[in-house]
Design an enzyme around this catalytic site. Structure first.
Site, PDB file in Angstrom:
ATOM      1  CD  GLU A 133      -3.257  -0.333   2.148  1.00 19.01           C
ATOM      2  OE1 GLU A 133      -2.836   0.091   3.246  1.00 19.01           O
ATOM      3  OE2 GLU A 133      -4.447  -0.575   1.945  1.00 19.01           O
TER       4      GLU A 133
ATOM      5  CG  HIS B 180       8.688 -29.329  -0.464  1.00 11.98           C
ATOM      6  ND1 HIS B 180       9.283 -30.550  -0.706  1.00 11.98           N
ATOM      7  CD2 HIS B 180       9.399 -28.767   0.540  1.00 11.98           C
ATOM      8  CE1 HIS B 180      10.291 -30.721   0.139  1.00 11.98           C
ATOM      9  NE2 HIS B 180      10.383 -29.648   0.910  1.00 11.98           N
TER      10      HIS B 180
ATOM     11  CE  LYS C 112     -12.434   0.948   1.085  1.00 10.75           C
ATOM     12  NZ  LYS C 112     -11.844   1.931   1.978  1.00 10.75           N
TER      13      LYS C 112
END
Ligand code: PA5
Length: 446
Positions: free
Chosen positions: A288, A309, A423
């Site tokens: 951010e 792995h 949003k």
């Protein structure tokens, strides 16, 4: 300070001189952070926060934690998302017994809500809470974030149904803005115990405010030691500390040198599962803060040796745009020695008598060398052990380095305009009042 920074395995990709050429810039950036003269300077309250935390504040947090814990809680639910969630989760997980939830302990188990909108998650949590003793903290700086507000609406009704409105009020702590936002209005109307998130501390830098301190204290950990670790790192990264001695400035420098050389992705690596969420916290901090204006090192993370792995293949041989920063914990809390086996069918007797951690450390060294050979520079941040003090050091180290690094990228590391886009669309799609025009527009795209 306790942290060691080893950049030797990065120096065959970018020279020491290149990294140390950042000296002037990083020192200037550090001054800009401390003197609040750079971009985003209204969000620099975290820079001097550790040493500004008062005895009175710490006692208050401890008293709240003790009062809640006197209710013999099984569970403490922390409702929040992003910076109002990840710091507490990172610290609690790093310090907790990995199986505390199955072993039972005096301390309540910390669970989280409002960090997603998974309907099943919420249902399953509510079902669990029905049969448990619990209390909760609702944390939102803005006081208006949808995910935690939604979770709190549900969980508040449940806690009131279970304990009655009066006792529920004693079991809810609200951590939010001093005066703004729906959560502040609600908390004041209900008379909850509240804590203030300072205006000048953004979510991802807020773990040393009540946002992190309250859940960490309720979980039974020593917030004083955590803060002390951060205080000492604050001193070790002060403007008077020259680049040569300022490890956070050096870390900011080496990652920017690598970025300029084409290494666009930094993978934060741990060799203990306890640090999984520390990496999530770190990813938010760096992602951010730096990912904007078409720039920024992409922060990724892996848990080794588990992910050797799986992701190990890509890291060894995929696109050569990666570098690694390993958080290496010097000494585990417990000692487990590998036993001799008379049949040795598993062929492990060559390890007999060694500690499991010796195997882990050789996996770490072997991986660093292999990845280096494969074209992946390696930075190593070493801490003596995983305790409150050292976690506090790590937190401030990464925060201040992030500020210096963001300024080196010439972005504002303290805003996050990009998180608004989803949003806006979500509100338009949900036909939130006030979004009529956006609703019309978005529906025409579907
Ligand atoms: O770093 C940030 O600012 C964000 O991740 C916020 O912490 C997150 O969106 C939650 O915001 P709030 O605490 O206002 O609910």
């Amino acid at each position: 300070n306790n942290i060691k920074l080893d950049m030797e395995k990065a120096f065959s990709f970018v020279s020491r001189d290149e990294v140390f050429a950042w000296k002037e810039t990083m020192e200037k950036n550090n001054v800009a952070l401390h003197e609040k003269t750079g971009k985003g300077n209204d969000f620099l309250g975290w820079v001097n926060l550790p040493n500004a935390i008062t005895e009175e504040h710490l006692s208050d947090v401890e008293e709240t934690a003790a009062r809640l814990r006197s209710k013999k809680l099984d569970i403490f639910v922390v409702i929040g998302i992003g910076g109002s969630y990840l710091g507490a989760k990172a610290v609690v997980d790093a310090l907790s017994d990995s199986f505390a939830h199955l072993k039972g302990s005096d301390a309540p188990h910390i669970l989280f809500a409002g960090q997603n909108i998974g309907e099943d998650y919420l249902h399953e949590l509510r079902e669990l809470l029905k049969g448990k003793e619990y209390a909760m903290a609702v944390i939102s700086k803005s006081g208006t974030t949808t995910e935690p507000a939604l979770a709190f609406r549900l969980l508040r009704q449940d806690i009131e149904d279970k304990y009655g409105v009066e006792e529920a009020r004693q079991r809810i702590v609200a951590i939010t803005d001093e005066s703004k936002g729906a959560l502040r209005t609600l908390a004041d109307a209900e008379g909850y115990k509240t804590y203030v998130i300072p205006d000048d501390v953004g979510g991802r830098y807020s773990v040393l405010t009540p946002v992190g301190l309250v859940p960490i204290a309720v979980a039974g950990f020593d917030v004083r030691a955590l803060v002390q670790g951060a205080r000492d790192m604050e001193k070790a990264s002060d403007v008077n500390v020259p680049f040569e001695d300022n490890l956070a400035a050096q870390y900011a420098a080496v990652r920017n040198s690598l970025y300029k050389s084409g290494k666009k992705i930094e993978i934060l690596v741990n060799f203990t599962p306890k640090l999984h969420y520390f990496s999530e916290w770190w990813k938010q901090l760096y992602g951010e803060s730096e990912g904007k204006e078409g720039k920024g090192i992409y922060p990724a993370s892996v848990d080794f040796t588990s992910d050797l792995h799986s992701m190990g293949q890509y890291i060894q041989e995929g696109e050569r745009i990666l570098f690694e920063t390993v958080i290496s914990v010097n000494t585990p809390d417990y000692e487990v020695r590998i036993p001799e086996d008379k049949d040795n069918l598993d062929k492990l007797n060559y390890l007999a008598g060694k500690r499991v951690d010796e195997v882990n450390k050789m996996a770490e060294l072997g991986t660093a060398l292999a990845h280096m050979d494969g074209g992946v520079p390696n930075i190593r941040v070493e801490v003596p052990k995983l305790d409150e003090y050292n976690i506090g050091q790590l937190i401030y180290f990464f925060e201040i380095a992030c500020g210096m690094s963001g300024y080196a990228l010439e972005v504002n590391p303290f805003d996050q305009p990009g998180v608004e886009a989803y949003k806006k669309n979500m509100f338009a799609l949900l036909e939130k009042p006030g979004f009529e025009e956006e609703t019309k527009q978005i529906k025409s795209r579907l």
